[in-house]
Design a protein around this motif. Structure first.
Motif, PDB file in Angstrom:
ATOM      1  N   SER A   9       0.836  -1.191   0.000  1.00 38.16           N
ATOM      2  CA  SER A   9       0.000   0.000   0.000  1.00 38.16           C
ATOM      3  C   SER A   9       0.878   1.250   0.000  1.00 38.16           C
ATOM      4  CB  SER A   9      -0.900   0.001   1.239  1.00 38.16           C
ATOM      5  OG  SER A   9      -1.796   1.078   1.189  1.00 38.16           O
ATOM      6  N   GLY A  10       0.496   2.252  -0.811  1.00 42.39           N
ATOM      7  CA  GLY A  10       1.262   3.484  -0.884  1.00 42.39           C
ATOM      8  C   GLY A  10       2.334   3.488  -1.955  1.00 42.39           C
ATOM      9  N   SER A  11       2.495   2.387  -2.689  1.00 48.59           N
ATOM     10  CA  SER A  11       3.531   2.329  -3.740  1.00 48.59           C
ATOM     11  C   SER A  11       3.102   3.036  -5.020  1.00 48.59           C
ATOM     12  CB  SER A  11       3.909   0.878  -4.038  1.00 48.59           C
ATOM     13  OG  SER A  11       2.763   0.145  -4.444  1.00 48.59           O
ATOM     14  N   GLY A  12       1.843   3.437  -5.111  1.00 49.47           N
ATOM     15  CA  GLY A  12       1.382   4.170  -6.298  1.00 49.47           C
ATOM     16  C   GLY A  12       0.625   3.319  -7.287  1.00 49.47           C
ATOM     17  N   LYS A  13       0.105   2.191  -6.819  1.00 50.06           N
ATOM     18  CA  LYS A  13      -0.566   1.263  -7.739  1.00 50.06           C
ATOM     19  C   LYS A  13      -1.712   1.934  -8.494  1.00 50.06           C
ATOM     20  CE  LYS A  13      -1.587  -1.752  -4.512  1.00 50.06           C
ATOM     21  NZ  LYS A  13      -0.942  -1.126  -3.340  1.00 50.06           N
ATOM     22  N   THR A  14      -2.528   2.716  -7.779  1.00 50.18           N
ATOM     23  CA  THR A  14      -3.705   3.317  -8.410  1.00 50.18           C
ATOM     24  C   THR A  14      -3.308   4.419  -9.383  1.00 50.18           C
ATOM     25  OG1 THR A  14      -5.066   2.808  -6.472  1.00 50.18           O
ATOM     26  CG2 THR A  14      -5.887   4.492  -7.982  1.00 50.18           C
ATOM     27  N   SER A  15      -2.487   5.350  -8.939  1.00 53.32           N
ATOM     28  CA  SER A  15      -2.104   6.468  -9.818  1.00 53.32           C
ATOM     29  C   SER A  15      -1.315   5.983 -11.033  1.00 53.32           C
ATOM     30  CB  SER A  15      -1.296   7.502  -9.036  1.00 53.32           C
ATOM     31  OG  SER A  15      -0.157   6.895  -8.443  1.00 53.32           O
ATOM     32  N   ILE A  16      -0.370   5.066 -10.814  1.00 50.44           N
ATOM     33  CA  ILE A  16       0.414   4.528 -11.940  1.00 50.44           C
ATOM     34  C   ILE A  16      -0.487   3.673 -12.835  1.00 50.44           C
ATOM     35  CG2 ILE A  16       2.339   3.022 -12.599  1.00 50.44           C
ATOM     36  CD1 ILE A  16       3.218   5.644 -11.311  1.00 50.44           C
ATOM     37  N   GLY A  17      -1.320   2.842 -12.217  1.00 48.52           N
ATOM     38  CA  GLY A  17      -2.195   1.949 -12.982  1.00 48.52           C
ATOM     39  C   GLY A  17      -3.141   2.698 -13.888  1.00 48.52           C
ATOM     40  N   LYS A  18      -3.699   3.804 -13.385  1.00 52.05           N
ATOM     41  CA  LYS A  18      -4.629   4.593 -14.206  1.00 52.05           C
ATOM     42  C   LYS A  18      -3.939   5.166 -15.436  1.00 52.05           C
ATOM     43  CE  LYS A  18      -7.996   6.025 -10.699  1.00 52.05           C
ATOM     44  NZ  LYS A  18      -8.519   7.159  -9.886  1.00 52.05           N
ATOM     45  N   LYS A  19      -2.732   5.669 -15.254  1.00 47.48           N
ATOM     46  CA  LYS A  19      -2.009   6.259 -16.384  1.00 47.48           C
ATOM     47  C   LYS A  19      -1.541   5.190 -17.382  1.00 47.48           C
ATOM     48  CE  LYS A  19      -0.510  10.560 -14.237  1.00 47.48           C
ATOM     49  NZ  LYS A  19      -1.227  11.401 -15.227  1.00 47.48           N
ATOM     50  N   VAL A  20      -1.131   4.031 -16.858  1.00 43.90           N
ATOM     51  CA  VAL A  20      -0.755   2.919 -17.749  1.00 43.90           C
ATOM     52  C   VAL A  20      -1.963   2.475 -18.569  1.00 43.90           C
ATOM     53  CG1 VAL A  20      -0.062   0.480 -17.806  1.00 43.90           C
ATOM     54  CG2 VAL A  20       1.181   2.106 -16.364  1.00 43.90           C
TER      55      VAL A  20
END
Length: 634
Positions: A9-20
């Motif tokens: 948690s906190g590694s950026g999965k959501t923000s990075i995943g959305k842009k990918v």
């Protein structure tokens, strides 16, 4: 493909995943949205989830992943910290998802979490997540010690390396052999084969399983995941039956391709069909190559001769792959070259097969003559063929014929148990029709097709033999001298057959403005294909060395023809007098005699045409632009 961006948690999965997902034009999902109310309550209150809490959540996600992989794919942000969790997530999907770990230090990620607002995760649980995290060899790792945009680019680069460089559709004999060839050259390959109940079941899966040591192959029985597994611009080779199946596959592919992707038809398609398909796909900005491929199963596996025709742009996309998997000539150059514009590749393959028909029939006629009229045994004929090969007349077809005649079954020879009824797939006939359209004589090729057709009338031939009771003769002369003449007759017949084939190519090149390079075409036929031979090597050099378009006009060939013409005449005359049919040898001789005659019998034909139809004629004592008509009954 489904891409799972995972990490603590906190590694950026959501923000990075959305842009990918945005960059890949795929839907994005967050695994946290699939948690039960009970799980969310625990996480908000700093209570670590147990595996019993996670299994229903992971099972639910596994079913969603299966649905996404059957549609257009997706990007999922999910912790997936344990190997067992990732195995469960992948367990129901036809195509294994790709796991990408966002890797960062405890200190950096704790700092990020402390700045988050509105999230249910308790920062106190972070250490337990680091303790739970298990690494494995099958994951992709991306360090997050840079900007979001830079991390996204790193993820996309990692994904690119997991996608296959080549795609192949159709895992029949040729398709599976070509796929293994591609893999042997170091390419990563995705293969697809349709599912047909009780006919073609799990073909792609079984193919992949048969290559247990191979890590660069992916198998698919669904088209969309197959397409999504390929690097862009995509190169997709079709190895399906010629005709309607090719059009059906193209129709299915088209909605899922991107501009600049390239389809390669590697089957025996008609060249006019390839022209039409190329024009159709051009309207959709999809590249197309019609590639003739010769060499049979062994050639496909070890390196065939490949004849690609299409746009130069298409060849720039896929040509490097075709050259890499092709056979190599004596100078280690690929037996693959950009033949020319749309349709030319399959035209060249069609003529290759026409020449092949002629060469096969020549050898068959000579075998038949030696066996039943000169009364040699199969091993003796094999020895004759091997001797000819050692005398500079070696070819793939002559060499395998020598081996065929050595094969025994029980006390007898297998050749004697094979039904004398030749099969064909139509390409020889296509050459004949194309020659008629272009107004070109293809005597040896067309006669070889007719010989196969006549062989197919087996029942009627048996009845005719019984009705006529013709008694054929056995040769009574000097056998050694006759076999020597026969060797020269075979060689000259082969020269004539090749000349006829290349003349047809030359005429098509002029008619369709293809600007074909005859030397290069001959060169790519010097290895990997069915008509490779020492003669083909010589033809390639002749076209390269001299400005001449007809093989029979090269000075070296003229000298050889003059010295061997008598042997061909003797052979045909003797064979016919013995009652032995030699249709292609006869056609070759008749072609040569007509081709080298300044005065032909056509003046009588023109007179006849003018007599019954007033079609007019030209005169040899008047300018050729003038035409005459005579009232023949005055």
């Amino acid at each position: 493909m489904v891409y799972i961006i995972f990490g603590v948690s906190g590694s950026g999965k959501t923000s990075i995943g959305k842009k990918v997902a945005e960059r890949l034009a795929l839907p994005f999902y967050d695994a946290d949205d699939f948690h039960s109310k009970e799980n969310i309550y625990k996480l908000k209150n700093g209570i670590s989830l147990t595996d019993e809490d996670r299994w229903p959540w992971l099972e639910k996600l596994a079913l969603e992943i299966k649905k996404w992989s059957q549609a257009n794919g997706a990007v999922l942000a999910c912790s997936a910290l344990k190997i067992s969790y990732r195995e469960l997530l992948a367990s129901k999907s036809v195509v294994l998802p790709i796991f990408i770990l966002l890797d960062g230090t405890y200190v950096a990620i704790k700092e990020r979490i402390s700045q988050r607002t509105g999230h249910f995760f308790d920062p106190a649980l972070l250490q337990s997540q680091f303790d739970t995290l298990e690494l494995s060899k099958d994951i992709l790792r991306v360090h997050i010690n840079s900007s979001v945009e830079e991390v996204v680019n790193k993820v996309l680069m990692k994904i690119q390396t997991t996608q296959s460089q080549l795609g192949l559709i159709g895992l029949g004999v040729m398709g599976s052999s070509l796929a293994q060839n591609m893999l042997s050259k170091g390419f990563s390959v995705s293969v697809y084969n349709r599912q047909v109940a009780e006919v073609e079941v799990d073909v792609a899966k079984l193919f992949v399983e048969s290559l247990a040591d191979q890590t660069k192959v992916k198998g698919f029985d669904q088209l969309v995941p197959f397409i999504q597994s390929l690097q862009k611009p995509r190169s997709i080779m079709l190895m399906v039956n010629a005709g309607k199946p090719v059009d059906l596959v193209i129709k299915a592919l088209l909605p899922h391709l991107d501009l600049g992707d390239c389809i390669i038809d590697g089957g025996n398609s008609h060249y006019q069909k390839s022209i039409a398909r190329s024009q159709f796909l051009k309207e959709h900005q999809i590249e197309f190559i019609g590639a003739g491929i010769s060499g049979g199963q062994e050639g496909a596996l070890k390196g065939p001769s490949i004849m690609p025709g299409g746009s130069e742009k298409a060849y720039n996309v896929s040509g490097k792959f075709l050259e890499a998997i092709s056979a190599k000539d004596r100078n280690e150059k690929p037996c693959c070259t950009f033949v020319g514009p749309e349709g030319s590749g399959h035209f060249i393959k069609m003529v290759h097969n026409g020449i092949e028909y002629g060469e096969m029939q020549l050898i068959a006629e000579i075998y038949y003559l030696l066996r039943f009229y000169i009364t040699l045994t199969p091993p003796e004929i094999s020895e004759v063929f091997s001797k000819w090969a050692s005398n500079g007349k070696s070819s793939f077809l002559l060499d395998i014929s020598a081996k065929i005649l050595q094969k025994k079954e029980g006390e007898g020879y297998l050749i004697d148990k094979i039904l004398d009824k030749a099969g064909q797939k139509g390409t020889g006939g296509w050459s004949t029709v194309a020659a008629l359209d272009l107004g070109m004589p293809v005597s040896t090729i067309s006669e070889s097709v007719m010989a196969r057709n006549l062989s197919g009338m087996k029942g009627e031939r048996v009845e005719a033999a019984a009705a006529y009771q013709l008694k054929n003769s056995t040769f009574q002369g000097d056998r050694d001298a006759f076999i020597q003449d026969l060797e020269e007759a075979y060689h000259l017949g082969s020269i004539i057959n090749h000349s006829i084939g290349f003349d047809l190519i030359c005429k098509a090149s002029e008619e369709y403005q293809w600007q074909l390079n005859l030397s290069e075409i001959a060169r790519i036929w010097t290895n990997g294909c069915i008509i490779k031979s020492e003669l083909m090597q010589e033809i390639s050099e002749l076209f390269k060395r001299e400005e001449q378009k007809t093989i029979l006009r090269f000075p070296d060939i003229v000298t050889r023809v003059i010295s061997t013409k008598g042997s061909l005449q003797k052979t045909v005359s003797e064979a016919l007098s013995l009652g032995c049919p030699v249709p292609v040898l006869s056609a070759g001789l008749n072609y040569l005699l007509t081709y080298t005659s300044a005065l032909a019998s056509a003046n009588m034909i023109q007179a006849q045409r003018d007599f019954f139809g007033a079609h007019t004629y030209q005169r040899n004592d008047q300018p050729l632009e003038k035409f005459f008509h005579t009232d023949w009954e005055e």
